[in-house]
Write a protein that holds these residues in place. Structure first.
Motif: not given
Length: 144
Positions: A53-69
């Motif tokens: 999921l995180v990698a998809f966000f990067v590939d789509a140029s949506w940004g850096m998605l981080e699981l925080i909780k």
């Protein structure tokens, strides 16, 4: 022919489509349609793990998605990106919310919703994902 992996996204081109054309076409239904479109997009690009999921966000140029909780019935993510691509002030992030909701629903196997919250001062978006452990979803892995 250009190599896809070395291409870059134009912030202006992305802004034209995302913030002007889409909002103009969708009007008052923008948030609902984008959420549904995000869920549909997730079915076309299934992510089996949070890492995917995180990698998809990067590939789509949506940004850096981080699981925080993490909790027993939810997850909280935060999204950051180049401020020129984020446009937090007036952009809807329901596309990303719908995408996350569907991906987590497929991963966890429970009916899932995702809510987005803009944090303009910090230049980030918080996504709160909740699922209902009483609402089991059958056939959670899409059969293509």
């Amino acid at each position: 022919m250009s190599n896809h992996s070395s291409s870059t996204i134009s912030a202006f081109g992305y802004e034209i489509i995302r913030d002007h054309i889409l909002s103009s076409v969708l009007g008052k239904h923008e948030n609902e349609v984008l959420y549904w479109a995000g869920k549909e997009l997730a079915r076309k690009f299934p992510c089996r793990t949070i890492e995917e999921l995180v990698a998809f966000f990067v590939d789509a140029s949506w940004g850096m998605l981080e699981l925080i909780k993490e909790t027993k019935d939810g997850r909280t993510f935060q999204l950051t990106n180049d401020p020129a691509l984020m446009q937090i002030g007036y952009r809807s992030f329901r596309l990303e919310a719908g995408f996350i909701a569907e991906q987590i629903q497929q991963i966890m196997g429970y009916l899932t919703e995702c809510y987005d919250e803009k944090r303009e001062k910090q230049q980030l978006i918080t996504f709160t994902v909740k699922w209902d452990v009483k609402e089991r979803i059958q056939n959670t892995i899409p059969n293509e």
